[in-house]
Design a protein around this motif. Structure first.
Motif, PDB file in Angstrom:
ATOM      1  N   THR A 130       0.849  -1.193   0.000  1.00  0.00           N
ATOM      2  CA  THR A 130       0.000   0.000   0.000  1.00  0.00           C
ATOM      3  C   THR A 130       0.886   1.245   0.000  1.00  0.00           C
ATOM      4  O   THR A 130       2.020   1.219   0.474  1.00  0.00           O
ATOM      5  CB  THR A 130      -0.927   0.032   1.232  1.00  0.00           C
ATOM      6  OG1 THR A 130      -0.150   0.263   2.419  1.00  0.00           O
ATOM      7  CG2 THR A 130      -1.697  -1.273   1.360  1.00  0.00           C
ATOM      8  N   ASN A 178       1.997  -2.739   4.607  1.00  0.00           N
ATOM      9  CA  ASN A 178       1.235  -1.500   4.785  1.00  0.00           C
ATOM     10  C   ASN A 178       2.186  -0.326   4.955  1.00  0.00           C
ATOM     11  O   ASN A 178       2.670  -0.048   6.053  1.00  0.00           O
ATOM     12  CB  ASN A 178       0.327  -1.617   6.009  1.00  0.00           C
ATOM     13  CG  ASN A 178      -0.972  -2.325   5.708  1.00  0.00           C
ATOM     14  OD1 ASN A 178      -1.718  -1.923   4.819  1.00  0.00           O
ATOM     15  ND2 ASN A 178      -1.254  -3.386   6.441  1.00  0.00           N
ATOM     16  N   SER A 197      -6.659   2.120   8.105  1.00  0.00           N
ATOM     17  CA  SER A 197      -6.363   1.561   6.775  1.00  0.00           C
ATOM     18  C   SER A 197      -5.706   0.189   6.924  1.00  0.00           C
ATOM     19  O   SER A 197      -6.038  -0.762   6.207  1.00  0.00           O
ATOM     20  CB  SER A 197      -5.440   2.498   6.001  1.00  0.00           C
ATOM     21  OG  SER A 197      -4.198   2.674   6.674  1.00  0.00           O
ATOM     22  N   ALA A 198      -4.776   0.070   7.879  1.00  0.00           N
ATOM     23  CA  ALA A 198      -4.109  -1.222   8.115  1.00  0.00           C
ATOM     24  C   ALA A 198      -5.065  -2.223   8.744  1.00  0.00           C
ATOM     25  O   ALA A 198      -5.111  -3.389   8.340  1.00  0.00           O
ATOM     26  CB  ALA A 198      -2.894  -1.007   9.013  1.00  0.00           C
ATOM     27  N   HIS A 205       3.696  -3.801   9.038  1.00  0.00           N
ATOM     28  CA  HIS A 205       3.171  -2.448   9.202  1.00  0.00           C
ATOM     29  C   HIS A 205       4.316  -1.464   9.363  1.00  0.00           C
ATOM     30  O   HIS A 205       5.205  -1.681  10.208  1.00  0.00           O
ATOM     31  CB  HIS A 205       2.263  -2.361  10.430  1.00  0.00           C
ATOM     32  CG  HIS A 205       1.005  -3.137  10.305  1.00  0.00           C
ATOM     33  ND1 HIS A 205       0.398  -3.746  11.375  1.00  0.00           N
ATOM     34  CD2 HIS A 205       0.211  -3.424   9.227  1.00  0.00           C
ATOM     35  CE1 HIS A 205      -0.704  -4.358  10.981  1.00  0.00           C
ATOM     36  NE2 HIS A 205      -0.831  -4.188   9.679  1.00  0.00           N
TER      37      HIS A 205
END
Length: 260
Positions: free
Chosen positions: A15, A83, A113-114, A135
């Motif tokens: 992302t 992410n 979002s994660a 992350h």
């Protein structure tokens, strides 16, 4: 003797994959033979060959849902979710400048979002008994800068805590969860920021760079990280070479954080 990360054929979603760190991660993984899908709010001007790009606003629940579905459809499954998406556009002025909307924006982009994308893709990883979630947090979770990024720092701290809890739940099911906490990365956006600081201070780029480093309390290494340096760490952590690593956060900040 080569150090093969064994990423050939791995199905990876990145992302925030069209600029800065995300773009560096996408380019590296594609070069290592992974099948990469990259999401961002805008498509890249110079796409990496072989990478599938998708426009998605992951700060919204609908955007995360669409990205999850597109990943499983296009890649036929998922081996690693990275992410990277995040950031802050909050105004300066400290806590008083952060209204409810600014707080919601920071939490949606940097935490939810994660959370939403994990929720969309974890079932597939658990079903196959393997997978990695990485992350990207921030050193601001331990070294917050109050002038404009209080909400961002708080959201990243929440992301780190959530990631640790998630790792304890899903690691026994075969899914590793790891975190990378960068300090200042010299991306295109940060270069523009330094140039603005330099112009305001009537100095050159190196002078502007020093002012930013001083604002962080100094960087013992003497410079910010380059996107590829952080991407190298991420590539290792999502690879089978790091199969015993889960639940841990790795700081890459040139020594910026002054405490243990």
């Amino acid at each position: 003797m080569s150090f093969d990360l064994e990423l050939t054929g791995k199905r990876v979603l990145v992302t925030g994959g069209t600029r800065g760190l995300g773009a560096a991660v996408v380019e590296l993984l594609a070069g290592l033979g992974a099948h990469v899908l990259a999401t961002a709010r805008t498509l890249p001007r110079a796409p990496v060959k072989g990478v599938h790009y998708m426009e998605a606003d992951l700060a919204s629940a609908e955007g995360a849902r669409q990205a999850g579905e597109a990943t499983l459809h296009h890649l036929g499954g998922i081996d690693a979710l990275i992410n990277v998406v995040g950031g802050s556009s909050a105004p300066a002025g400290g806590f008083a400048a952060l209204d409810n909307a600014e707080w919601a924006n920071a939490l949606d982009l940097n935490l939810m979002s994660a959370v939403r994308l994990d929720r969309a893709l974890l079932p597939a990883m658990i079903a196959q008994g393997s997978g990695v979630i990485l992350h990207v947090t921030s050193i601001q979770r331990t070294l917050p800068l109050p002038e404009a990024t209080t909400a961002y720092a708080a959201a990243k701290a929440a992301l780190s805590t959530y990631s640790k809890a998630l790792s304890k739940e899903v690691t026994p099911k075969g899914v590793r969860v790891v975190r990378v906490a960068p300090g200042w990365i010299e991306t295109e956006a940060s270069v523009a920021f330094v140039e603005r600081i330099a112009a305001e201070a009537q100095t050159d780029y190196e002078g502007g760079r020093k002012r930013v480093m001083d604002g962080l309390g100094g960087i013992p290494l003497g410079r910010p990280a380059q996107p590829r340096e952080v991407a190298d760490l991420i590539a290792f952590l999502v690879s089978p070479r790091a199969a015993s690593i889960s639940g841990t956060e790795y700081t890459i900040d040139g020594g910026t954080v002054p405490t243990v």
